[in-house]
Write a protein that holds these residues in place. Structure first.
Motif, PDB file in Angstrom:
ATOM      1  N   PHE A  30      11.843 -93.427 -43.151  1.00 12.05           N
ATOM      2  CA  PHE A  30      12.579 -94.243 -42.193  1.00 12.05           C
ATOM      3  C   PHE A  30      13.789 -93.474 -41.670  1.00 12.05           C
ATOM      4  CE2 PHE A  30      10.298 -97.267 -44.772  1.00 12.05           C
ATOM      5  CZ  PHE A  30       9.818 -98.161 -43.834  1.00 12.05           C
ATOM      6  N   ASP A  31      13.907 -93.457 -40.359  1.00 10.66           N
ATOM      7  CA  ASP A  31      15.105 -92.909 -39.720  1.00 10.66           C
ATOM      8  C   ASP A  31      16.199 -93.964 -39.780  1.00 10.66           C
ATOM      9  OD1 ASP A  31      14.072 -90.471 -39.070  1.00 10.66           O
ATOM     10  OD2 ASP A  31      13.500 -91.015 -37.033  1.00 10.66           O
ATOM     11  N   PRO A  32      17.460 -93.545 -39.670  1.00 10.02           N
ATOM     12  CA  PRO A  32      18.531 -94.546 -39.636  1.00 10.02           C
ATOM     13  C   PRO A  32      18.375 -95.425 -38.389  1.00 10.02           C
ATOM     14  CG  PRO A  32      19.403 -92.354 -39.223  1.00 10.02           C
ATOM     15  CD  PRO A  32      17.972 -92.189 -39.609  1.00 10.02           C
ATOM     16  N   PRO A  33      18.842 -96.665 -38.468  1.00 11.36           N
ATOM     17  CA  PRO A  33      18.648 -97.571 -37.321  1.00 11.36           C
ATOM     18  C   PRO A  33      19.417 -97.099 -36.082  1.00 11.36           C
ATOM     19  CG  PRO A  33      20.101 -98.545 -38.942  1.00 11.36           C
ATOM     20  CD  PRO A  33      19.568 -97.285 -39.553  1.00 11.36           C
ATOM     21  N   VAL A  34      18.861 -97.432 -34.959  1.00 12.39           N
ATOM     22  CA  VAL A  34      19.463 -97.091 -33.670  1.00 12.39           C
ATOM     23  C   VAL A  34      19.882 -98.397 -33.004  1.00 12.39           C
ATOM     24  CG1 VAL A  34      19.032 -96.111 -31.387  1.00 12.39           C
ATOM     25  CG2 VAL A  34      18.056 -95.032 -33.413  1.00 12.39           C
ATOM     26  N   THR A  35      21.097 -98.453 -32.480  1.00  5.82           N
ATOM     27  CA  THR A  35      21.581 -99.640 -31.789  1.00  5.82           C
ATOM     28  C   THR A  35      21.441 -99.432 -30.289  1.00  5.82           C
ATOM     29  OG1 THR A  35      23.165-100.024 -33.567  1.00  5.82           O
ATOM     30  CG2 THR A  35      23.570-101.158 -31.484  1.00  5.82           C
ATOM     31  N   LEU A  36      20.783-100.344 -29.627  1.00  6.13           N
ATOM     32  CA  LEU A  36      20.629-100.297 -28.174  1.00  6.13           C
ATOM     33  C   LEU A  36      21.476-101.403 -27.566  1.00  6.13           C
ATOM     34  CD1 LEU A  36      16.772 -99.850 -27.872  1.00  6.13           C
ATOM     35  CD2 LEU A  36      18.511 -98.100 -27.688  1.00  6.13           C
ATOM     36  N   TYR A  37      22.174-101.100 -26.490  1.00  6.37           N
ATOM     37  CA  TYR A  37      23.006-102.083 -25.809  1.00  6.37           C
ATOM     38  C   TYR A  37      22.423-102.371 -24.438  1.00  6.37           C
ATOM     39  CZ  TYR A  37      26.521-101.109 -29.361  1.00  6.37           C
ATOM     40  OH  TYR A  37      27.185-100.977 -30.537  1.00  6.37           O
ATOM     41  N   GLU A  38      22.368-103.643 -24.083  1.00  3.55           N
ATOM     42  CA  GLU A  38      22.001-104.061 -22.738  1.00  3.55           C
ATOM     43  C   GLU A  38      23.254-104.640 -22.101  1.00  3.55           C
ATOM     44  OE1 GLU A  38      18.758-106.781 -22.765  1.00  3.55           O
ATOM     45  OE2 GLU A  38      17.333-105.279 -23.479  1.00  3.55           O
ATOM     46  N   ASN A  39      23.660-104.098 -20.983  1.00  2.00           N
ATOM     47  CA  ASN A  39      24.879-104.536 -20.314  1.00  2.00           C
ATOM     48  C   ASN A  39      24.532-105.449 -19.146  1.00  2.00           C
ATOM     49  OD1 ASN A  39      26.824-102.977 -21.846  1.00  2.00           O
ATOM     50  ND2 ASN A  39      25.856-101.201 -20.912  1.00  2.00           N
ATOM     51  N   TYR A  40      25.197-106.568 -19.069  1.00  2.00           N
ATOM     52  CA  TYR A  40      25.035-107.514 -17.975  1.00  2.00           C
ATOM     53  C   TYR A  40      26.392-107.673 -17.296  1.00  2.00           C
ATOM     54  CZ  TYR A  40      20.675-108.636 -20.306  1.00  2.00           C
ATOM     55  OH  TYR A  40      19.438-108.545 -20.875  1.00  2.00           O
ATOM     56  N   TYR A  41      26.398-107.625 -15.979  1.00  2.00           N
ATOM     57  CA  TYR A  41      27.640-107.699 -15.229  1.00  2.00           C
ATOM     58  C   TYR A  41      27.648-108.956 -14.364  1.00  2.00           C
ATOM     59  CZ  TYR A  41      28.019-102.883 -16.684  1.00  2.00           C
ATOM     60  OH  TYR A  41      28.093-101.741 -17.446  1.00  2.00           O
ATOM     61  N   HIS A  42      28.804-109.606 -14.315  1.00  2.00           N
ATOM     62  CA  HIS A  42      28.958-110.825 -13.536  1.00  2.00           C
ATOM     63  C   HIS A  42      30.146-110.657 -12.603  1.00  2.00           C
ATOM     64  CE1 HIS A  42      26.131-112.721 -16.276  1.00  2.00           C
ATOM     65  NE2 HIS A  42      26.789-112.121 -17.256  1.00  2.00           N
ATOM     66  N   PRO A  43      30.041-111.128 -11.361  1.00  2.00           N
ATOM     67  CA  PRO A  43      31.136-110.926 -10.400  1.00  2.00           C
ATOM     68  C   PRO A  43      32.384-111.713 -10.785  1.00  2.00           C
ATOM     69  CG  PRO A  43      29.413-112.297  -9.454  1.00  2.00           C
ATOM     70  CD  PRO A  43      28.908-111.829 -10.776  1.00  2.00           C
ATOM     71  N   GLN A  44      33.530-111.082 -10.588  1.00  2.00           N
ATOM     72  CA  GLN A  44      34.816-111.709 -10.841  1.00  2.00           C
ATOM     73  C   GLN A  44      35.693-111.442  -9.630  1.00  2.00           C
ATOM     74  OE1 GLN A  44      37.120-109.875 -13.903  1.00  2.00           O
ATOM     75  NE2 GLN A  44      38.617-111.531 -13.988  1.00  2.00           N
ATOM     76  N   LEU A  45      36.224-112.490  -9.029  1.00  2.00           N
ATOM     77  CA  LEU A  45      37.056-112.336  -7.843  1.00  2.00           C
ATOM     78  C   LEU A  45      38.427-111.794  -8.224  1.00  2.00           C
ATOM     79  CD1 LEU A  45      37.381-112.769  -4.800  1.00  2.00           C
ATOM     80  CD2 LEU A  45      38.177-115.069  -5.324  1.00  2.00           C
ATOM     81  N   VAL A  46      38.829-110.713  -7.581  1.00  2.00           N
ATOM     82  CA  VAL A  46      40.139-110.102  -7.804  1.00  2.00           C
ATOM     83  C   VAL A  46      40.797-109.942  -6.440  1.00  2.00           C
ATOM     84  CG1 VAL A  46      41.379-108.079  -8.633  1.00  2.00           C
ATOM     85  CG2 VAL A  46      39.330-108.843  -9.839  1.00  2.00           C
ATOM     86  N   ASN A  47      41.919-110.615  -6.222  1.00  2.00           N
ATOM     87  CA  ASN A  47      42.645-110.501  -4.962  1.00  2.00           C
ATOM     88  C   ASN A  47      43.521-109.248  -5.002  1.00  2.00           C
ATOM     89  OD1 ASN A  47      41.740-112.907  -3.725  1.00  2.00           O
ATOM     90  ND2 ASN A  47      43.102-114.071  -5.052  1.00  2.00           N
ATOM     91  N   VAL A  48      43.315-108.395  -4.027  1.00  2.00           N
ATOM     92  CA  VAL A  48      44.100-107.170  -3.908  1.00  2.00           C
ATOM     93  C   VAL A  48      44.945-107.294  -2.644  1.00  2.00           C
ATOM     94  CG1 VAL A  48      44.031-104.676  -3.622  1.00  2.00           C
ATOM     95  CG2 VAL A  48      42.329-105.810  -5.064  1.00  2.00           C
ATOM     96  N   ILE A  49      46.253-107.209  -2.798  1.00  2.00           N
ATOM     97  CA  ILE A  49      47.171-107.317  -1.666  1.00  2.00           C
ATOM     98  C   ILE A  49      47.782-105.946  -1.428  1.00  2.00           C
ATOM     99  CG2 ILE A  49      49.267-108.419  -0.827  1.00  2.00           C
ATOM    100  CD1 ILE A  49      48.529-110.764  -2.757  1.00  2.00           C
ATOM    101  N   GLN A  50      47.549-105.431  -0.239  1.00  2.00           N
ATOM    102  CA  GLN A  50      48.027-104.091   0.119  1.00  2.00           C
ATOM    103  C   GLN A  50      49.153-104.225   1.131  1.00  2.00           C
ATOM    104  OE1 GLN A  50      46.754-100.855  -0.882  1.00  2.00           O
ATOM    105  NE2 GLN A  50      48.766-100.429  -0.042  1.00  2.00           N
TER     106      GLN A  50
END
Length: 98
Positions: A30-50
């Motif tokens: 047995f090889d040592p365990p491998v951890t796999l990550y699944e990334n999920y992204y969700h939109p977040q409103l960020v107001n940028v004032i220039q």
């Protein structure tokens, strides 16, 4: 399944050579365990004032105005030779706008 000879690793025994080691048990490694990550992204409103600052810069730039100075003189020519220059000479100043 192929088997590597311990004294000669380049010699691989095939199925025909299997009678030389009839009691070879199956092993599990047995090889040592491998951890796999699944990334999920969700939109977040960020107001940028220039902020914008307008800076009006004023510069002096040269605009050339040329003036020309002309000189006239009369010369008397006799028989292919040059003679003396007359003492009368006039200077005229002319300017030209661009």
């Amino acid at each position: 399944m192929s088997y590597m000879h311990p004294y000669n690793p380049t010699h691989v025994m095939g199925a025909a050579d299997a009678h030389f080691c009839p009691d070879c048990p199956t092993q599990s490694v047995f090889d040592p365990p491998v951890t796999l990550y699944e990334n999920y992204y969700h939109p977040q409103l960020v107001n940028v004032i220039q902020q914008v600052e307008v800076v009006k810069q004023h510069h002096c730039c040269p605009v050339y105005h040329k003036s020309y100075v002309f000189t006239e003189k009369d010369v008397m020519v006799r028989g292919g030779k040059r003679a003396t220059i007359s003492s009368k000479s006039s200077a005229k100043k002319r300017s030209k706008k661009r």
